[in-house]
Design a protein around this motif. Sequence first.
Motif, mmCIF file in Angstrom:
data_model
loop_
_atom_site.group_PDB
_atom_site.id
_atom_site.type_symbol
_atom_site.label_atom_id
_atom_site.label_comp_id
_atom_site.label_asym_id
_atom_site.label_seq_id
_atom_site.Cartn_x
_atom_site.Cartn_y
_atom_site.Cartn_z
ATOM 1 N N UNK A 120 34.153 33.713 40.490
ATOM 2 C CA UNK A 120 32.919 33.005 40.166
ATOM 3 C C UNK A 120 33.126 31.516 40.420
ATOM 4 N N UNK A 121 32.261 30.932 41.238
ATOM 5 C CA UNK A 121 32.333 29.516 41.589
ATOM 6 C C UNK A 121 31.214 28.783 40.855
ATOM 7 N N UNK A 122 31.575 27.755 40.096
ATOM 8 C CA UNK A 122 30.641 27.060 39.216
ATOM 9 C C UNK A 122 30.407 25.637 39.701
ATOM 10 N N UNK A 165 40.381 34.800 36.221
ATOM 11 C CA UNK A 165 40.275 34.134 34.923
ATOM 12 C C UNK A 165 41.226 32.944 34.859
ATOM 13 N N UNK A 166 40.817 31.880 34.134
ATOM 14 C CA UNK A 166 39.554 31.789 33.401
ATOM 15 C C UNK A 166 38.351 31.762 34.341
ATOM 16 N N UNK A 167 37.305 32.500 33.954
ATOM 17 C CA UNK A 167 36.174 32.676 34.861
ATOM 18 C C UNK A 167 35.345 31.399 34.942
ATOM 19 N N UNK A 168 34.883 30.932 33.794
ATOM 20 C CA UNK A 168 34.119 29.688 33.727
ATOM 21 C C UNK A 168 34.625 28.876 32.534
ATOM 22 N N UNK A 169 34.258 27.641 32.493
ATOM 23 C CA UNK A 169 34.636 26.766 31.383
ATOM 24 C C UNK A 169 34.088 27.335 30.075
ATOM 25 N N UNK A 170 34.883 27.341 29.011
ATOM 26 C CA UNK A 170 34.384 27.852 27.720
ATOM 27 C C UNK A 170 33.053 27.211 27.340
ATOM 28 N N UNK A 171 32.128 28.057 26.894
ATOM 29 C CA UNK A 171 30.804 27.585 26.518
ATOM 30 C C UNK A 171 29.765 27.691 27.615
ATOM 31 N N UNK A 196 37.696 44.646 48.547
ATOM 32 C CA UNK A 196 36.519 43.774 48.642
ATOM 33 C C UNK A 196 36.741 42.549 47.771
ATOM 34 N N UNK A 197 36.410 41.389 48.315
ATOM 35 C CA UNK A 197 36.413 40.138 47.563
ATOM 36 C C UNK A 197 34.974 39.644 47.445
ATOM 37 N N UNK A 198 34.506 39.481 46.206
ATOM 38 C CA UNK A 198 33.159 38.995 45.940
ATOM 39 C C UNK A 198 33.229 37.537 45.513
ATOM 40 N N UNK A 199 32.472 36.676 46.167
ATOM 41 C CA UNK A 199 32.352 35.272 45.782
ATOM 42 C C UNK A 199 30.963 35.062 45.190
ATOM 43 N N UNK A 200 30.899 34.764 43.895
ATOM 44 C CA UNK A 200 29.642 34.639 43.165
ATOM 45 C C UNK A 200 29.401 33.174 42.821
ATOM 46 N N UNK A 201 28.159 32.723 42.929
ATOM 47 C CA UNK A 201 27.788 31.367 42.549
ATOM 48 C C UNK A 201 27.142 31.397 41.164
ATOM 49 N N UNK A 202 27.784 30.775 40.186
ATOM 50 C CA UNK A 202 27.242 30.734 38.832
ATOM 51 C C UNK A 202 25.875 30.034 38.848
ATOM 52 N N UNK A 203 24.869 30.671 38.256
ATOM 53 C CA UNK A 203 23.531 30.083 38.231
ATOM 54 C C UNK A 203 22.747 30.242 39.519
ATOM 55 N N UNK A 204 23.200 31.102 40.423
ATOM 56 C CA UNK A 204 22.545 31.327 41.716
ATOM 57 C C UNK A 204 21.045 31.560 41.524
ATOM 58 N N UNK A 205 20.233 30.839 42.293
ATOM 59 C CA UNK A 205 18.783 30.980 42.196
ATOM 60 C C UNK A 205 18.263 32.165 43.007
ATOM 61 N N UNK A 206 19.033 32.642 43.971
ATOM 62 C CA UNK A 206 18.504 33.614 44.917
ATOM 63 C C UNK A 206 19.055 35.023 44.732
ATOM 64 N N UNK A 208 39.164 27.487 35.868
ATOM 65 C CA UNK A 208 37.955 28.027 36.487
ATOM 66 C C UNK A 208 37.749 27.421 37.876
ATOM 67 N N UNK A 209 37.083 28.159 38.728
ATOM 68 C CA UNK A 209 36.798 27.671 40.077
ATOM 69 C C UNK A 209 35.536 26.810 40.027
ATOM 70 N N UNK A 210 35.742 25.501 40.063
ATOM 71 C CA UNK A 210 34.661 24.536 39.914
ATOM 72 C C UNK A 210 34.432 23.821 41.236
ATOM 73 N N UNK A 211 33.169 23.700 41.612
ATOM 74 C CA UNK A 211 32.794 22.980 42.831
ATOM 75 C C UNK A 211 31.972 21.759 42.433
ATOM 76 N N UNK A 212 32.337 20.608 42.965
ATOM 77 C CA UNK A 212 31.525 19.408 42.776
ATOM 78 C C UNK A 212 30.561 19.298 43.942
ATOM 79 N N UNK A 213 29.259 19.468 43.707
ATOM 80 C CA UNK A 213 28.308 19.464 44.830
ATOM 81 C C UNK A 213 28.350 18.139 45.584
#
Length: 654
Positions: free
Chosen positions: A597-599, A566-572, A537-547, A649-654
Motif C-alpha cells: 500500500x502506497x500512501x 507491514x507496517x502498512x500505513x502510519x498508525x491512525x 502476483x504483486x499488487x500496488x495499491x494507492x491509499x485513498x484511490x479515487x478511481x 510504511x510506503x509513503x510517497x510525497x506528491x
Amino acid sequence: MRIPQRTLSALAALAAAVALLTVPAAAAATAETGDGCDPIDPAACLLPFPNDWYTVADGAASTGRRVHLRTTIKNALGVPVAPGEWNRADGFSPGSMLLSRVPGLDLARTGAAPVTDIGASLRDDAPIVLVDTATGERWPYWAELDANAPDDRKALIIRPARNLREGHRYAVALRNLRDASGRPIEPNAAFARILGPDLPAADPLARRQRDMGRVLAALQANGVGRDGLYLAWDFTVASRQSLAGPVLHMRDDALRGLGDRSPSFLVTEVRNDVDDKIAREVKGVVWAPSYLDQYGGLPGSSLHRGRDGLPSRLPGNSQAVPFQCEIPRSALARPARPALYGHGLLGSEGEVDAGNVKAMASEHGFVFCATKWIGMADEDVPNVVSALADLTRFRTVADRLQQSLVNFTFLGRAMTRGFAGHQAFQNGAGAPLIDTRAPLTYDGNSQGGIMGGALTAVSPDIRRAVLGVPAMNYSTLLNRSADFPQYARVLDLFYPDKLDQQIGIALIQMLWDRGEANGYAWHMTDDPLPGTPAHRVLMHVAFGDHQVAPVAADVEARTIGARVHAPVVTPGRSPDTVPYWGIPTFGASHDGSAMVVWDSGSPVPPLTNTPPTEGRDPHSDPRNNAGARRQKATFLKTGTVVDVCGGGPCVITP
C-alpha cells in the motif's frame, strides 16, 4: 481511469435523446409468484439476490444447478433484461453482493459488521450470518445500505470480504434487525407465514415453504435458529467450469492450432530515437483466432457458440490484435526482458508510451508491448454506453473481454517466439533486442490491474505479474469510483429505480466474471487452472484511490492469498478496527504474492458506496515512484518482494 471526452459527448447526446422520448420513470417492481419472483422479499423482483429460487436442478451442470431466471428488470422503455445469457451459468458470482430490502433498517443499532470491522461479521451473535452449507464455515463480509438511494429504495448490501468458494452453496440469515429507535423489525407477512405452520398445498406460498425447509435446516445445523429471524435464503456459487471454461476452451483451441510457433504478425511502423529512454517504438498487428460472432470481432459482437454451447470460430475468423512496443536504449547493448502492458479504463495500446512505462523500461531493462482490452477499450465506448441503457447487451462487453484474453496470450507468444526474428526488433548488427530466454511477465495499471488478474490466471506463459492500483469485482467498484458518475447518468435515465440499479449491477457482474479478475481470483496464484502454471502476483495499491476502491483490492488479496507489507500505513491512518483484517503481513522481504500500500497523504475514502470527492487523487502515484518501480522490477525478475520503504510504511510525497 480517465473517461475519454467522446464518452461525455455520447452521454450528453444520449440524455437529450431520452428526454425527447418523455418516458416516465419505471414503477417499482413487485414480487409475484406467478412471474417467477421470490415472494419472501416483496420490494422488487429478484430479491433477495443471489438466490437458488432462481435456479433449477441440472444433472449435467458441475454444481447440479442451473440459473433459471424468468423475470428480471425492465428499463425505462419497458425493455426487460433477457435472461438467456445468465441462464448459461451453473450458479452465481463468487464475489456477488447479497441484496435485500429491509424497510427501516438501522445497521448501527442492529450491530451489523461495517466495512471498518469485518471481523465482527464472524461473531456468534452477528445479526447477519453467511455460512458455507458444506463445510459450516462462517464467511466474512461487511454490510452497508445503498447511500445513493432514497430511504424507500435503499438496498441492504452484504459484500463478501473474501470471494465465495466456487461450486459451494451458502445460506444467509438476517436476524434480530432493528430500526433507528432500537425496535425489532418483524419479518414481512409472506416470510412470517413461511415460518409458521405447514401451509395447505393449494396455498401460493406452499412451494416456497417446502423449499425453505433445507435453508432453515442448514442454518439450524450451524447454530442459527428461528428466533428473531427476519429473512433467510440460500444460493449456489458458479463452478470453475462455468466461470473459466469458455476462455480456457478458446485459449486451448487457439494454441492447439498455433503449436509451438509464433502467431503471424505485421510490423506497420518503426520510430527510432524516440527519446532519451526509448530507442525504438514498434507498431503493428498480430493475428489471433476470433471466437466472436462477427468477422473481425468488431465492438458490439458476442461470442459465437457451437451446439455444445462453447465458443466456436466462424470459418476463417481472425482477430487483428494491434500492438505497440517500447524498446529501451539499454536493449541496443543487452536484450531486454519481454513484458506485456495493460492499459487503463477504456484506453488503448498507446498508453504504453506513458512516462512511467518508459521509465520502467529504461531503468530496469524491459521491452513493453501492449494491445487493447477489447470490450473495454477506446473503440468500445459507444457500445459500453448502449449496454448500460439495455443491460441485455452487456454480454457484448463481457464477450469481447474474453476474446481479449486470447489476444494478449497471442501477443505474448509473438514477443517470445517471433518478434526477435524481425529486423524491427534487432539492433544494427542483427542481434535481438528482446531476451527470448527470459520469461514473459505482465505489468498493468488501473483497468490493466483489474484485467491483468484474469490474464495471469489463464496465461500458460506468465508466471509473475504486477497489478498496479488494482482490485476486482466491478459490482463493488462502480459506485465507489470517481469515474462512474458520468456512466451512472445512463443508468439513472434507463433504470431510474435505485433498487433496480443494484440488482442490475449484480446481474452484469455475473457476466463480467467471465472476463475480469473476480471470476478467476481463486486460480490466480496457488491453485492454477488446467494448462497454466502457478503464479506470483504483486499488487500496488494507492491509499485513498479515487478511481479503484482499495477495499476491493483487500478482498482480492484475501482471496489470492497475498501478504501485505507491514507496517502498512502510519498508525491512525486506517479507520478500521483491525487494519487489513484477514491479510497476513510480511516485513523486509517476501517470496510470494503480496500487496503493498502506497500512501500519498490523500484523505481516507468514504465508508459508504460513494466515490471520494476530497483531496487529490493518488491513483497514478505508485507507478510514478522510482522506488515502487524498483520493487516491481525486482519482483518480475526474481519473484521476491523487497522492502524499498526503509522498514516503515510506503509513503510517497506528491
